[in-house]
Enzyme design. Sequence first.
Site, PDB file in Angstrom:
ATOM      1  N   VAL A  12       0.840  -1.204   0.000  1.00 35.77           N
ATOM      2  CA  VAL A  12       0.000   0.000   0.000  1.00 35.77           C
ATOM      3  C   VAL A  12       0.871   1.249   0.000  1.00 35.77           C
ATOM      4  CG1 VAL A  12      -1.702   1.325   1.313  1.00 35.77           C
ATOM      5  CG2 VAL A  12      -1.964  -1.150   1.083  1.00 35.77           C
ATOM      6  N   ASN A  32      12.053  -0.236   7.109  1.00 41.79           N
ATOM      7  CA  ASN A  32      13.198  -1.070   7.506  1.00 41.79           C
ATOM      8  C   ASN A  32      13.230  -2.392   6.744  1.00 41.79           C
ATOM      9  OD1 ASN A  32      11.075  -2.425   8.696  1.00 41.79           O
ATOM     10  ND2 ASN A  32      12.037  -2.616  10.705  1.00 41.79           N
ATOM     11  N   GLY A  36       8.499  -4.760   3.708  1.00 44.66           N
ATOM     12  CA  GLY A  36       8.539  -3.985   2.476  1.00 44.66           C
ATOM     13  C   GLY A  36       9.569  -4.542   1.499  1.00 44.66           C
ATOM     14  N   ASP A  56      14.010   1.847  11.466  1.00 34.23           N
ATOM     15  CA  ASP A  56      12.967   1.168  12.226  1.00 34.23           C
ATOM     16  C   ASP A  56      12.251   2.219  13.053  1.00 34.23           C
ATOM     17  OD1 ASP A  56      11.372  -0.295  13.924  1.00 34.23           O
ATOM     18  OD2 ASP A  56      12.954  -1.654  14.597  1.00 34.23           O
ATOM     19  N   ASN A 104       6.173   7.157  18.314  1.00 32.53           N
ATOM     20  CA  ASN A 104       7.245   7.943  17.700  1.00 32.53           C
ATOM     21  C   ASN A 104       6.727   8.776  16.529  1.00 32.53           C
ATOM     22  OD1 ASN A 104       9.187   6.995  19.491  1.00 32.53           O
ATOM     23  ND2 ASN A 104       9.819   5.315  18.143  1.00 32.53           N
ATOM     24  N   ALA A 119      -2.769   4.144   9.594  1.00 36.02           N
ATOM     25  CA  ALA A 119      -3.351   3.057   8.816  1.00 36.02           C
ATOM     26  C   ALA A 119      -3.670   1.920   9.776  1.00 36.02           C
ATOM     27  CB  ALA A 119      -2.388   2.591   7.737  1.00 36.02           C
ATOM     28  N   TYR A 150      -0.902  -8.736  15.747  1.00 31.32           N
ATOM     29  CA  TYR A 150      -1.313  -7.726  14.774  1.00 31.32           C
ATOM     30  C   TYR A 150      -2.589  -7.022  15.216  1.00 31.32           C
ATOM     31  CZ  TYR A 150      -2.523  -5.687  10.209  1.00 31.32           C
ATOM     32  OH  TYR A 150      -2.844  -4.821   9.180  1.00 31.32           O
ATOM     33  N   ARG A 191      -1.886 -14.071   1.940  1.00 30.41           N
ATOM     34  CA  ARG A 191      -3.288 -13.687   1.963  1.00 30.41           C
ATOM     35  C   ARG A 191      -4.028 -14.334   0.807  1.00 30.41           C
ATOM     36  NH1 ARG A 191      -2.439  -7.384   3.636  1.00 30.41           N
ATOM     37  NH2 ARG A 191      -0.546  -7.669   2.397  1.00 30.41           N
TER      38      ARG A 191
END
Length: 335
Positions: A12, A32, A36, A56, A104, A119, A150, A191
Amino acid sequence: MKVLLTGSAGFVGSHLTERLLEEGHRVIGVDNYISGQRRNTELFSGHANFSFMEADVSRGIPAFADQPAGKLDWVLHFASPASPPHYQQNQIETLMVGAQGTQNALELARSQGASFMLASTSEVYGDPHVHPQPESYWGHVNPNGLRSCYDEAKRYAEAITFAYQRTYGLDTRVIRIFNTYGPRMRADDGRVVTNLVHQALRGEALTVYGDGSQTRSFQYVSDLVEGVVRLMDVSSPGSDLHGPVNLGNPDEYSVLEFATVIRELLGERLRIEFHPLPQDDPMQRRPDITRARALLSWEPGVPLREGLRRMINDLQAGPGLRDQVRGNHIAAGAD
């Protein structure tokens, strides 16, 4: 605008980066690479308005530690593993990016006088007892199950975002993303869309968990990005602006129906294999998008079959993928 986007190398995040750059904004990407992809960063490496920090965010964003206020207009916090295999392999990191990483990012927005967007995810609803799921539903979540790293990370991330808004008056937005698909998804993200599309392109049996009666709602990534951009543009006053907003497609398919759609698109009689249902796998998932329609005049516009055509054609055209898939090409077109 000048925008800092965490998770810019994700699925995304890369599409959002692309859209923001197309609109003339400056984007500072942060990632990091725990989930990704470096090739997503490389897509924009030559763009004059794009810069990147490998960092990170759970440990901070050091490049901005001593920057004066007013350098950023937005902090968009999209960093987190989002697929079950990735967050289950990185449970502590997933919890930390939802907790410390969110704080942060919030502190950065606060110090810069910038707006902030989180998000979040439909996973905050867990295995829901209310269907479809409105933003007012509190959810039904197992706090110590396989998916809890999660689910609870995102629930905490929402809580601290709202705390910063109430305590400091920070201008915040929260989106809850429902199942999203499209180009640049990792082949191993586990997924349902990725699994079934890649299995079909390889001519393999399609894996369906349980009896396939569990439902999902699939939105194409460009529709999600459109919702994000519209929420960034909304400036109407009032606390209602800061509440969560579902972004998803209310068209609902059982997983078995979805597998059938993929077989139809490829024109092949692929076998379907049934496997045991994973722990805490939601049986229903469908967004109530009444709020997005009212607040943003938004609703998804890409039909499922058209979105899948685009995704499959992109996979077949991509470098390094031709040897992994078969040669079926699906012509794009409206349904």
